[in-house]
Scaffold this motif. Structure first.
Motif, PDB file in Angstrom:
ATOM      1  N   ARG A   1       3.369  -1.698  -5.333  1.00 32.94           N
ATOM      2  CA  ARG A   1       4.780  -1.539  -4.352  1.00 32.94           C
ATOM      3  C   ARG A   1       4.523  -0.340  -3.124  1.00 32.94           C
ATOM      4  NH1 ARG A   1      10.517  -0.047  -7.115  1.00 32.94           N
ATOM      5  NH2 ARG A   1      11.818  -0.041  -4.982  1.00 32.94           N
ATOM      6  N   SER A   2       4.904  -0.511  -2.172  1.00 29.84           N
ATOM      7  CA  SER A   2       4.964   0.602  -1.256  1.00 29.84           C
ATOM      8  C   SER A   2       6.117   1.571  -1.514  1.00 29.84           C
ATOM      9  CB  SER A   2       5.356  -0.057   0.405  1.00 29.84           C
ATOM     10  OG  SER A   2       5.258   0.800   1.238  1.00 29.84           O
TER      11      SER A   2
ATOM     12  N   ARG B   1      10.138   1.995  -1.414  1.00 25.19           N
ATOM     13  CA  ARG B   1      10.484   0.823  -0.375  1.00 25.19           C
ATOM     14  C   ARG B   1      11.046  -0.412  -1.191  1.00 25.19           C
ATOM     15  NH1 ARG B   1       6.892   4.270   1.822  1.00 25.19           N
ATOM     16  NH2 ARG B   1       7.478   5.167   3.901  1.00 25.19           N
ATOM     17  N   ASP B   2      11.432  -1.614  -0.494  1.00 23.36           N
ATOM     18  CA  ASP B   2      11.750  -2.880  -1.108  1.00 23.36           C
ATOM     19  C   ASP B   2      10.478  -3.128  -2.017  1.00 23.36           C
ATOM     20  OD1 ASP B   2      12.381  -5.712  -1.679  1.00 23.36           O
ATOM     21  OD2 ASP B   2      14.219  -4.890  -0.301  1.00 23.36           O
TER      22      ASP B   2
ATOM     23  N   MET C   1       0.815  -1.111  -0.038  1.00 27.39           N
ATOM     24  CA  MET C   1       0.094  -0.141  -0.051  1.00 27.39           C
ATOM     25  C   MET C   1       0.695   1.146   0.019  1.00 27.39           C
ATOM     26  SD  MET C   1      -2.933   1.408   0.060  1.00 27.39           S
ATOM     27  CE  MET C   1      -4.026  -0.153   0.578  1.00 27.39           C
ATOM     28  N   ALA C   2       0.764   2.105  -0.824  1.00 29.15           N
ATOM     29  CA  ALA C   2       1.378   3.347  -0.955  1.00 29.15           C
ATOM     30  C   ALA C   2       1.061   4.374   0.241  1.00 29.15           C
ATOM     31  CB  ALA C   2       1.125   4.028  -2.287  1.00 29.15           C
ATOM     32  N   THR C   3       2.019   5.185   0.668  1.00 31.31           N
ATOM     33  CA  THR C   3       1.635   6.300   1.480  1.00 31.31           C
ATOM     34  C   THR C   3       2.075   7.574   1.145  1.00 31.31           C
ATOM     35  OG1 THR C   3       3.676   5.732   2.823  1.00 31.31           O
ATOM     36  CG2 THR C   3       1.629   4.531   3.494  1.00 31.31           C
ATOM     37  N   TYR C   4       1.576   8.588   1.667  1.00 32.20           N
ATOM     38  CA  TYR C   4       1.965  10.040   0.956  1.00 32.20           C
ATOM     39  C   TYR C   4       2.229  10.880   2.304  1.00 32.20           C
ATOM     40  CZ  TYR C   4      -0.028   7.187  -2.369  1.00 32.20           C
ATOM     41  OH  TYR C   4      -0.542   5.962  -3.301  1.00 32.20           O
ATOM     42  N   SER C   5       3.141  11.586   2.355  1.00 30.90           N
ATOM     43  CA  SER C   5       3.431  12.385   3.363  1.00 30.90           C
ATOM     44  C   SER C   5       4.485  13.595   2.827  1.00 30.90           C
ATOM     45  CB  SER C   5       4.198  11.851   4.396  1.00 30.90           C
ATOM     46  OG  SER C   5       5.364  10.977   4.198  1.00 30.90           O
TER      47      SER C   5
END
Length: 204
Positions: free
Chosen positions: A91-92, A147-148, A1-5
């Protein structure tokens, strides 16, 4: 799950030598002297495809033209595409910018594509891309923290594709810059086509 910051909280500065910029053009109408927007892909830190690394999507004006201040907000649309056809997993990664707002629109597992919009606000100054200083931090950009990509079906690698812009200034041409000789002179502009400035293949 992709995250956004928030942009660049992950980024640490490193020295690197930039190869010469190659302008991707197909017609005289998009010559370097023509005012227009330019997308430049640039990996911040060295890293192998599919492993932890950082990269940028920079937005500038075409080299040889003057800086431009947006009279109104502009939206840049881009996609992150997974290249491992053996998995539908996303991909994360983190995609963020301090030059406006990056919003995730949707993830399509059938095409392994995550769509985004990037709203660059009115009043943002967009410098001319410089062949002598292509990594200038003054460029509005989206920062990616990858990320990996390891999964049970192999490692996920990705490319970034700019699909278009909208807003009062969207009539200006949009070109891609990288370190390859061939590629589109208008959207869609893919990192794997025009190349990443520092790593070459434009795959993360």
């Amino acid at each position: 799950m992709a995250t956004y910051s928030s942009r660049r909280r992950f980024i640490t500065a490193t020295a690197w030598t930039a190869p010469a910029l190659v302008v991707v053009t197909a017609t005289p109408a998009l010559a370097m002297s023509t005012r227009g927007f330019s997308a430049l892909f640039n990996q911040a830190l060295a890293g192998s495809d599919g492993f932890v690394q950082q990269s940028y999507l920079n937005l500038g004006m075409q080299p040889g033209t003057s800086a431009f201040t947006l009279p109104a907000s502009m939206t840049v649309y881009f996609q992150v595409v997974g290249l491992n056809t053996r998995t539908v997993d996303e991909r994360s990664f983190t995609a963020s910018s301090s030059d406006g707002t990056v919003t995730k629109l949707a993830y399509d597992p059938t095409t392994r594509t995550t769509r985004f919009s990037w709203v660059v606000p009115a009043g943002t100054r967009i410098p001319s891309l410089s062949t002598s200083n292509p990594g200038d931090t003054a460029y509005p950009d989206v920062a990616f923290y990858w990320r990996d990509g390891l999964t049970s079906n192999g490692r996920i690698t990705n490319k970034v594709v700019v699909t278009g812009i909208s807003g009062p200034t969207s009539s200006l041409p949009l070109t891609g810059y990288g370190n390859r000789q061939a590629g589109p002179a208008s959207a869609p502009i893919g990192s794997a086509v025009v190349g990443d400035l520092s790593t070459g293949n434009g795959i993360y």
